[in-house]
Design a protein around this motif. Sequence first.
Motif, PDB file in Angstrom:
ATOM      1  N   ASP A   1     -12.262   3.953  -8.345  1.00  0.00           N
ATOM      2  CA  ASP A   1     -11.015   3.229  -8.574  1.00  0.00           C
ATOM      3  C   ASP A   1     -11.223   1.817  -8.034  1.00  0.00           C
ATOM      4  O   ASP A   1     -10.927   1.552  -6.861  1.00  0.00           O
ATOM      5  CB  ASP A   1      -9.901   3.962  -7.814  1.00  0.00           C
TER       6      ASP A   1
ATOM      7  N   THR B   1     -11.756   3.496 -12.997  1.00  0.00           N
ATOM      8  CA  THR B   1     -10.381   3.127 -13.328  1.00  0.00           C
ATOM      9  C   THR B   1     -10.084   1.772 -12.693  1.00  0.00           C
ATOM     10  O   THR B   1     -10.471   1.525 -11.548  1.00  0.00           O
ATOM     11  CB  THR B   1      -9.371   4.177 -12.808  1.00  0.00           C
TER      12      THR B   1
ATOM     13  N   ASN C   1      -6.929  -1.474 -12.454  1.00  0.00           N
ATOM     14  CA  ASN C   1      -5.523  -1.832 -12.716  1.00  0.00           C
ATOM     15  C   ASN C   1      -5.350  -3.298 -12.318  1.00  0.00           C
ATOM     16  O   ASN C   1      -6.267  -3.895 -11.722  1.00  0.00           O
ATOM     17  CB  ASN C   1      -4.557  -0.874 -11.981  1.00  0.00           C
TER      18      ASN C   1
ATOM     19  N   LEU D   1      -6.038  -4.057  -8.622  1.00  0.00           N
ATOM     20  CA  LEU D   1      -7.463  -3.973  -8.260  1.00  0.00           C
ATOM     21  C   LEU D   1      -8.224  -5.182  -8.817  1.00  0.00           C
ATOM     22  O   LEU D   1      -9.133  -5.708  -8.160  1.00  0.00           O
ATOM     23  CB  LEU D   1      -8.077  -2.668  -8.791  1.00  0.00           C
TER      24      LEU D   1
ATOM     25  N   LYS E   1      -4.990   2.077 -20.340  1.00  0.00           N
ATOM     26  CA  LYS E   1      -4.052   2.596 -19.344  1.00  0.00           C
ATOM     27  C   LYS E   1      -2.650   2.108 -19.670  1.00  0.00           C
ATOM     28  O   LYS E   1      -2.388   0.902 -19.751  1.00  0.00           O
ATOM     29  CB  LYS E   1      -4.453   2.054 -17.966  1.00  0.00           C
TER      30      LYS E   1
ATOM     31  N   PHE F   1       0.002   9.963  -9.219  1.00  0.00           N
ATOM     32  CA  PHE F   1      -0.347   9.098  -8.089  1.00  0.00           C
ATOM     33  C   PHE F   1      -0.047   9.822  -6.781  1.00  0.00           C
ATOM     34  O   PHE F   1       1.098   9.804  -6.291  1.00  0.00           O
ATOM     35  CB  PHE F   1       0.453   7.793  -8.169  1.00  0.00           C
TER      36      PHE F   1
ATOM     37  N   ARG G   1       0.907   7.579  -3.400  1.00  0.00           N
ATOM     38  CA  ARG G   1       2.207   6.885  -3.445  1.00  0.00           C
ATOM     39  C   ARG G   1       3.372   7.850  -3.298  1.00  0.00           C
ATOM     40  O   ARG G   1       4.431   7.468  -2.795  1.00  0.00           O
ATOM     41  CB  ARG G   1       2.325   6.069  -4.736  1.00  0.00           C
TER      42      ARG G   1
ATOM     43  N   ALA H   1      -4.980  10.389  -9.056  1.00  0.00           N
ATOM     44  CA  ALA H   1      -5.160   8.975  -8.701  1.00  0.00           C
ATOM     45  C   ALA H   1      -4.399   8.673  -7.416  1.00  0.00           C
ATOM     46  O   ALA H   1      -3.702   9.537  -6.881  1.00  0.00           O
ATOM     47  CB  ALA H   1      -4.660   8.089  -9.838  1.00  0.00           C
ATOM     48  N   SER H   2      -4.557   7.438  -6.948  1.00  0.00           N
ATOM     49  CA  SER H   2      -3.972   7.044  -5.656  1.00  0.00           C
ATOM     50  C   SER H   2      -4.468   8.009  -4.578  1.00  0.00           C
ATOM     51  O   SER H   2      -3.701   8.513  -3.771  1.00  0.00           O
ATOM     52  CB  SER H   2      -2.440   7.023  -5.777  1.00  0.00           C
TER      53      SER H   2
ATOM     54  N   ARG I   1      -6.371   8.653  -1.273  1.00  0.00           N
ATOM     55  CA  ARG I   1      -6.504   7.813  -0.076  1.00  0.00           C
ATOM     56  C   ARG I   1      -7.557   8.309   0.911  1.00  0.00           C
ATOM     57  O   ARG I   1      -7.867   7.611   1.868  1.00  0.00           O
ATOM     58  CB  ARG I   1      -5.151   7.728   0.625  1.00  0.00           C
TER      59      ARG I   1
ATOM     60  N   THR J   1      -9.989   9.920  -9.129  1.00  0.00           N
ATOM     61  CA  THR J   1     -10.488   8.554  -9.020  1.00  0.00           C
ATOM     62  C   THR J   1     -10.209   8.038  -7.619  1.00  0.00           C
ATOM     63  O   THR J   1      -9.117   8.240  -7.088  1.00  0.00           O
ATOM     64  CB  THR J   1      -9.888   7.626 -10.104  1.00  0.00           C
TER      65      THR J   1
HETATM   66  O1  G3P Z   1      -5.663   4.657  -9.777  1.00  0.00           O
HETATM   67  C1  G3P Z   1      -4.438   4.296  -9.229  1.00  0.00           C
HETATM   68  C2  G3P Z   1      -4.619   3.747  -7.871  1.00  0.00           C
HETATM   69  O2  G3P Z   1      -5.295   2.551  -7.947  1.00  0.00           O
HETATM   70  C3  G3P Z   1      -3.411   3.557  -7.063  1.00  0.00           C
HETATM   71  O3  G3P Z   1      -3.838   3.670  -5.766  1.00  0.00           O
HETATM   72  O4  G3P Z   1      -3.751   3.382  -3.350  1.00  0.00           O
HETATM   73  O5  G3P Z   1      -2.729   1.667  -4.860  1.00  0.00           O
HETATM   74  O6  G3P Z   1      -1.659   3.885  -4.575  1.00  0.00           O
HETATM   75  P1  G3P Z   1      -2.944   3.108  -4.560  1.00  0.00           P
END
Ligand code: G3P
Length: 219
Positions: free
Chosen positions: A6, A26, A28, A31, A87, A133, A136, A167-168, A170, A187
């Motif tokens: 990610d 992945t 966004n 990122l 996406k 996610f 989050r 995703a998300s 941690r 990811t």
């Molecule tokens: O793939 C989604 C991810 O980038 C979100 O991660 O840590 O920003 O919630 P985060």
Amino acid sequence: MKLFLDSADIEEIKNGAMLGVISGVTTNPSLAAKAGVGGVEAYKLAIQEIASIVDGPISIEVISDDPDDMILEGRDYATWIDNPWVKLPSSAAGFQAMKALSMEGIQINQTLCFSVNQALLGAQAGATAVSPFVGRLDDIGEDGMALVRDIADVFKIQEIKTKVLAASIRGPKHCLDAARAGAHIATMPLNVLKQMAKHPLTDIGIQKFNEDWEKARKG
Ligand code: G3P
């Protein structure tokens, strides 16, 4: 469960890809911004470089809010590389764009998914993968991993082919729990991938083997 990185940071991606365990990337807008990528042309160049490093799907996120603009963006992204996943968000506009783009054979990563119902809508709209996610939801006191488990369970019962992409993520425990929950893909940032590889007993074991070998060699 496949592992994706990610990140939109080329050095990080090169670093992670060296491990030989990464099957996709992945990205966004956040990122991309963190990696110093500003504007569509720079995003395109970064995505093309990422695709030259990692052999697998690379997710490219739309910026527009309007469904017609999302469709135009998605069509453009689909020409950037051989294996793009466009996406799109889990919103009414996103589902509309998902349907149109998936009908054209474009692969979709349904992002910002926070409920099983959103995942069901994405599956009907033709999403290739749905991204719950995890972190989050944890951040707001909910159980992010329960969502991954619920989506995986419902998709199994309903024989839905859309992949569950956790995703998300941690930390390494999120990754392990995602595998246990039935995610097809997780990811994660490079630091999580590196933590997954680490165990103090492995380091101690390597050191001991080397010391014993040296002792025996010297007689
Ligand atoms: O793939 C989604 C991810 O980038 C979100 O991660 O840590 O920003 O919630 P985060």
